[in-house]
Design an enzyme around this catalytic site. Sequence first.
Site, PDB file in Angstrom:
ATOM      1  N   PHE A  11       0.820  -1.208   0.000  1.00  0.00           N
ATOM      2  CA  PHE A  11       0.000   0.000   0.000  1.00  0.00           C
ATOM      3  C   PHE A  11       0.866   1.277   0.000  1.00  0.00           C
ATOM      4  O   PHE A  11       0.890   2.022  -0.997  1.00  0.00           O
ATOM      5  CB  PHE A  11      -0.945  -0.071   1.215  1.00  0.00           C
ATOM      6  CG  PHE A  11      -1.490   1.234   1.694  1.00  0.00           C
ATOM      7  CD1 PHE A  11      -2.088   2.134   0.815  1.00  0.00           C
ATOM      8  CD2 PHE A  11      -1.420   1.581   3.048  1.00  0.00           C
ATOM      9  CE1 PHE A  11      -2.590   3.350   1.270  1.00  0.00           C
ATOM     10  CE2 PHE A  11      -1.929   2.783   3.513  1.00  0.00           C
ATOM     11  CZ  PHE A  11      -2.506   3.666   2.622  1.00  0.00           C
ATOM     12  N   THR A  35       1.746  -9.787   1.098  1.00  0.00           N
ATOM     13  CA  THR A  35       0.502  -9.008   1.207  1.00  0.00           C
ATOM     14  C   THR A  35       0.436  -7.957   0.095  1.00  0.00           C
ATOM     15  O   THR A  35      -0.630  -7.423  -0.185  1.00  0.00           O
ATOM     16  CB  THR A  35       0.396  -8.257   2.566  1.00  0.00           C
ATOM     17  OG1 THR A  35       1.566  -7.433   2.724  1.00  0.00           O
ATOM     18  CG2 THR A  35       0.299  -9.220   3.723  1.00  0.00           C
ATOM     19  N   GLY A  36       1.553  -7.692  -0.531  1.00  0.00           N
ATOM     20  CA  GLY A  36       1.568  -6.722  -1.634  1.00  0.00           C
ATOM     21  C   GLY A  36       1.072  -7.373  -2.921  1.00  0.00           C
ATOM     22  O   GLY A  36       0.847  -8.577  -2.974  1.00  0.00           O
ATOM     23  N   SER A 115       6.445   2.472  13.372  1.00  0.00           N
ATOM     24  CA  SER A 115       5.043   2.701  13.697  1.00  0.00           C
ATOM     25  C   SER A 115       4.868   3.440  15.016  1.00  0.00           C
ATOM     26  O   SER A 115       5.163   2.903  16.084  1.00  0.00           O
ATOM     27  CB  SER A 115       4.315   1.357  13.768  1.00  0.00           C
ATOM     28  OG  SER A 115       3.035   1.559  14.325  1.00  0.00           O
ATOM     29  N   TYR A 140       4.272  -7.141  17.324  1.00  0.00           N
ATOM     30  CA  TYR A 140       4.534  -6.261  16.181  1.00  0.00           C
ATOM     31  C   TYR A 140       5.291  -5.008  16.624  1.00  0.00           C
ATOM     32  O   TYR A 140       6.295  -4.616  16.003  1.00  0.00           O
ATOM     33  CB  TYR A 140       3.202  -5.893  15.504  1.00  0.00           C
ATOM     34  CG  TYR A 140       3.294  -4.789  14.473  1.00  0.00           C
ATOM     35  CD1 TYR A 140       3.903  -4.998  13.240  1.00  0.00           C
ATOM     36  CD2 TYR A 140       2.751  -3.518  14.735  1.00  0.00           C
ATOM     37  CE1 TYR A 140       3.989  -3.984  12.300  1.00  0.00           C
ATOM     38  CE2 TYR A 140       2.831  -2.501  13.799  1.00  0.00           C
ATOM     39  CZ  TYR A 140       3.449  -2.735  12.578  1.00  0.00           C
ATOM     40  OH  TYR A 140       3.525  -1.718  11.664  1.00  0.00           O
ATOM     41  N   LYS A 144       9.081  -4.099  15.408  1.00  0.00           N
ATOM     42  CA  LYS A 144       9.350  -2.846  14.676  1.00  0.00           C
ATOM     43  C   LYS A 144      10.380  -2.008  15.440  1.00  0.00           C
ATOM     44  O   LYS A 144      11.238  -1.364  14.850  1.00  0.00           O
ATOM     45  CB  LYS A 144       8.061  -2.028  14.469  1.00  0.00           C
ATOM     46  CG  LYS A 144       7.042  -2.627  13.531  1.00  0.00           C
ATOM     47  CD  LYS A 144       7.546  -2.794  12.105  1.00  0.00           C
ATOM     48  CE  LYS A 144       7.687  -1.496  11.359  1.00  0.00           C
ATOM     49  NZ  LYS A 144       8.034  -1.743   9.922  1.00  0.00           N
TER      50      LYS A 144
HETATM   51  N1  LIG Z   1      -0.456   1.202   7.252  1.00  0.00           N
HETATM   52  C1  LIG Z   1      -0.191   1.849   8.392  1.00  0.00           C
HETATM   53  O1  LIG Z   1      -1.073   2.461   8.992  1.00  0.00           O
HETATM   54  C2  LIG Z   1       1.204   1.848   8.972  1.00  0.00           C
HETATM   55  C3  LIG Z   1       1.419   2.535  10.168  1.00  0.00           C
HETATM   56  C4  LIG Z   1       2.696   2.546  10.706  1.00  0.00           C
HETATM   57  C5  LIG Z   1       3.735   1.921  10.056  1.00  0.00           C
HETATM   58  N2  LIG Z   1       3.512   1.251   8.902  1.00  0.00           N
HETATM   59  C6  LIG Z   1       4.651   0.592   8.252  1.00  0.00           C
HETATM   60  O2  LIG Z   1       4.674   0.951   6.884  1.00  0.00           O
HETATM   61  C7  LIG Z   1       5.213  -0.115   6.108  1.00  0.00           C
HETATM   62  C8  LIG Z   1       4.305  -0.434   4.928  1.00  0.00           C
HETATM   63  O3  LIG Z   1       3.040  -0.829   5.408  1.00  0.00           O
HETATM   64  P1  LIG Z   1       1.737  -0.973   4.463  1.00  0.00           P
HETATM   65  O4  LIG Z   1       0.576  -0.462   5.237  1.00  0.00           O
HETATM   66  O5  LIG Z   1       2.019  -0.425   3.123  1.00  0.00           O
HETATM   67  O6  LIG Z   1       1.577  -2.559   4.416  1.00  0.00           O
HETATM   68  P2  LIG Z   1       1.560  -3.588   3.189  1.00  0.00           P
HETATM   69  O7  LIG Z   1       1.294  -4.946   3.786  1.00  0.00           O
HETATM   70  O8  LIG Z   1       0.660  -3.104   2.115  1.00  0.00           O
HETATM   71  O9  LIG Z   1       3.067  -3.510   2.687  1.00  0.00           O
HETATM   72  C9  LIG Z   1       4.083  -4.339   3.161  1.00  0.00           C
HETATM   73  C10 LIG Z   1       4.782  -4.930   1.946  1.00  0.00           C
HETATM   74  O10 LIG Z   1       5.876  -5.725   2.397  1.00  0.00           O
HETATM   75  C11 LIG Z   1       5.907  -6.932   1.632  1.00  0.00           C
HETATM   76  N3  LIG Z   1       6.581  -7.948   2.449  1.00  0.00           N
HETATM   77  C12 LIG Z   1       6.138  -8.552   3.577  1.00  0.00           C
HETATM   78  N4  LIG Z   1       7.038  -9.440   4.013  1.00  0.00           N
HETATM   79  C13 LIG Z   1       8.096  -9.403   3.140  1.00  0.00           C
HETATM   80  C14 LIG Z   1       9.340 -10.095   3.052  1.00  0.00           C
HETATM   81  N5  LIG Z   1       9.682 -11.024   3.955  1.00  0.00           N
HETATM   82  N6  LIG Z   1      10.168  -9.790   2.027  1.00  0.00           N
HETATM   83  C15 LIG Z   1       9.831  -8.856   1.099  1.00  0.00           C
HETATM   84  N7  LIG Z   1       8.654  -8.184   1.134  1.00  0.00           N
HETATM   85  C16 LIG Z   1       7.809  -8.451   2.142  1.00  0.00           C
HETATM   86  C17 LIG Z   1       4.443  -7.247   1.370  1.00  0.00           C
HETATM   87  O11 LIG Z   1       4.265  -8.129   0.277  1.00  0.00           O
HETATM   88  C18 LIG Z   1       3.888  -5.851   1.113  1.00  0.00           C
HETATM   89  O12 LIG Z   1       3.978  -5.497  -0.246  1.00  0.00           O
HETATM   90  C19 LIG Z   1       5.437  -1.273   7.077  1.00  0.00           C
HETATM   91  O13 LIG Z   1       6.784  -1.292   7.462  1.00  0.00           O
HETATM   92  C20 LIG Z   1       4.572  -0.922   8.275  1.00  0.00           C
HETATM   93  O14 LIG Z   1       5.088  -1.467   9.479  1.00  0.00           O
HETATM   94  C21 LIG Z   1       2.274   1.193   8.335  1.00  0.00           C
END
Ligand SMILES: NC(=O)c1ccc[n+]([C@@H]2O[C@H](COP(=O)([O-])OP(=O)(O)OC[C@H]3O[C@@H](n4cnc5c(N)ncnc54)[C@H](O)[C@@H]3O)[C@@H](O)[C@H]2O)c1
Length: 300
Positions: A11, A35-36, A115, A140, A144
């Site tokens: 995302f 999840t991507g 986060s 989690y 992180k």
């Molecule tokens: N969405 C939120 O509200 C939020 C808040 C705080 C922090 N974050 C951080 O932002 C980042 C992105 O989050 P997001 O919401 O886009 O989530 P998301 O799940 O859409 O993106 C995470 C991506 O990482 C990939 N991934 C997972 N495990 C992997 C691995 N072992 N090797 C390679 N790729 C891998 C997934 O396929 C996915 O594309 C994360 O680090 C998350 O902790 C998100």
Amino acid sequence: MVALVTGGAGFIGSHLVEALLSEGYSVVVLDDLSTGNEKNLASVRYKITLYRESILSQDLKGVLRDVEVIFHLAAQINVRRSVEDPTYDLKVNALGTLNLLEQARDVERFIYASSGGAVYGEPRYLPVDEEHSTDPISPYGASKLAGEKYVQLYGYNYGVKYAILRYANVYGERQDARGEAGVIAIFLDRLKAGRALTVFGTGEQTRDYIYVGDVVRANLLALKREGVFNIATGVETSVNELIEIIAGVTGIVPEVEYAPPRKGEVQRIYLSTTRAREKLGFNAEVSLREGIARVWRSMR
Ligand SMILES: NC(=O)c1ccc[n+]([C@@H]2O[C@H](COP(=O)([O-])OP(=O)(O)OC[C@H]3O[C@@H](n4cnc5c(N)ncnc54)[C@H](O)[C@@H]3O)[C@@H](O)[C@H]2O)c1
């Protein structure tokens, strides 16, 4: 400049990839697509190099060739999954970060997605600033935070310039409504399907919701500064207020069901934006109403 975006098919990562391309960067994406989705990169697919591989891979030489800056967003982001399978969560978020750092010691700059909702734990005061204690209440949050510590350690030991960005609750186009992270994505998805919205607890619990475009801008500003920064709006919004805004934007009055509160969730949180404003020159620009309107338009 060559930038690597781990989790670039996710995302937030996919929005960052688009922005980096517009800024003239060559972009490499490392994502295991757990999840991507490649569809998230549909508009830019032919302009990037995508490695469908894990950050846990022992051989990232090819991926890292020529890379000058790394935006590390790949993670296991599901809090409930982290409780059910803390070992998997630790592997991806802590060991994965360490593995990447170890193979990228020569990189100039490392920008880590952390986060703000997870690393501080139960707030002792509000708004939560970067000096607040870090006592996560979920695996989690712990993994992180461990990732943050390794990033700082590689800065100290190998001179990698770094920025740690502690995002508030991010929402925006392409957020997966099946995940549990995005209440706005889930609510809008349910509304579109004509289903009731489920609120856990009284709905008076509060969060700091930030639009994905603002988070992407913060990542670009972080290329020029080092340190730990909250990336947030500093605005506290309850779930009940959120539902009112959604009703106003969509013109649909949703049916709301109240369910028992969920364990391990903090009651109130919003983040201080002072340091990001003073040191990064970052201000969130998109209001919650405007951001929700954009997401709703993109869904219809
Ligand atoms: N969405 C939120 O509200 C939020 C808040 C705080 C922090 N974050 C951080 O932002 C980042 C992105 O989050 P997001 O919401 O886009 O989530 P998301 O799940 O859409 O993106 C995470 C991506 O990482 C990939 N991934 C997972 N495990 C992997 C691995 N072992 N090797 C390679 N790729 C891998 C997934 O396929 C996915 O594309 C994360 O680090 C998350 O902790 C998100």
